[in-house]
Scaffold this active site. Structure first.
Site, short mmCIF file in Angstrom:
data_model
loop_
_atom_site.label_atom_id
_atom_site.label_comp_id
_atom_site.label_asym_id
_atom_site.label_seq_id
_atom_site.Cartn_x
_atom_site.Cartn_y
_atom_site.Cartn_z
CB CYS A 1 35.01 42.96 39.22
SG CYS A 1 34.81 42.77 40.93
CD GLU B 1 37.70 41.07 42.53
OE1 GLU B 1 36.74 40.97 42.27
OE2 GLU B 1 38.32 41.55 43.42
#
Length: 294
Positions: A240, A206
């Site tokens: 994020c 990720e």
């Protein structure tokens, strides 16, 4: 260093036993809830109101969710007719990968650690966790609760250190590590891909990005302003999923900017342990300088 293979630890345990162990770890985290909250606050500077409502509850929930998922997961099978007219039965068999190297970031250190550790252990693997050097505390606390919950020694391991030419790089290059999962910046992800390419290790990434929000004139104005306040400023913008760019249709642009500005001005920046604080500091002085440079 020789890393322990999973076969004598979690891999040979039946699925329901592995799930029960994960639930016991979740129980142990909840039992030491305040300890985890304070460790997370001390490491990250995030408000106690956020750590107590998001990070620690979600950590325990991650363990329970993957414990449930592994119990419910089915295996595919299908029957095909072969060229000679007979039937062939095809079915899947799941086996642990082995040792999973887990490298976690500093923005949601406990939440993202459990998000990676839980499925790895649920599937019978052992793990070696390398938390960010900025946020080492909760990964170590998880090791303590793993012991309290009866997880066998060698199943959950923690190494502290930096990334390049340190613990992170050594972990990705170690011959006994069978897979890597990493959350962090894209440059580091690219370096890990190069590191594991020779042995074709499975990887799960990720990586960083820049998320855009688009606001149209026919939106529910108040809901859009409120939602974007959270999307932009949650965890001081260090998530994020945060919206780093906001595109607003020209018809409502001025009014929207003013409303979002008012919301931002009402955020209460202060000491993380103050229950009224909802906007904490950035993770480090170095990161602060990076943000200001933009």
């Amino acid at each position: 260093m020789r890393l322990e293979a999973p076969c004598e630890r979690m891999g040979k345990a039946r699925v329901r036993e592995r799930a029960a162990r994960l639930n016991r770890v979740a129980d142990a985290i909840e039992k030491r809830f305040d300890c985890f909250v304070q460790a997370e606050v001390a490491d990250t500077g995030k408000p106690v109101s956020l750590a107590s409502k998001l990070d620690v509850p979600r950590a325990a929930a991650n363990l329970r969710v993957f414990a449930d998922m592994v119990k419910m997961a089915g295996l595919e099978s299908f029957q095909t007719e072969t060229a000679d007219g007979t039937n062939a039965l095809n079915y899947a068999v799941r086996k642990p990968l082995g040792v999973v190297g887990i490298i976690t970031p500093w923005n949601l250190p406990l939440l993202l650690l459990t998000w990676k550790v839980a499925p790895a252990l649920a599937c019978g693997n052992t793990v070696v966790v390398k938390p960010s050097e900025e946020t080492p505390a909760t990964a170590t606390l998880v090791a303590e609760v793993m012991q309290e919950a009866g997880i066998p020694s060698g199943v959950y391991n923690v190494v502290h250190g930096f990334g390049p030419e340190s613990a992170g790089e050594f972990l990705t290059q170690h011959a006994d590590v069978d897979a890597i999962t990493f959350t962090g910046e894209s440059k580091t992800g690219a370096a890990i891909m190069k590191s594991v390419a020779a042995t074709v290790k499975p990887i799960s990434f990720e990586l960083g990005g820049k998320n855009a929000a688009i606001v149209f004139a026919d939106c529910n104005f108040e809901e859009a302003v409120s939602g974007l306040t959270d999307a932009v400023f949650l965890n001081t913008g260090q998530v994020c999923l945060c919206a780093e760019r906001v595109y607003v249709e020209r018809e409502i642009f001025s009014a929207f900017v003013e409303a979002l500005k008012e919301k931002a001005q009402k955020l209460n920046a202060g000491w993380p342990n103050d229950e009224k604080t909802d906007f904490g500091p950035l993770i480090s002085s170095g990161h602060r300088e990076k943000v200001l440079s933009y």
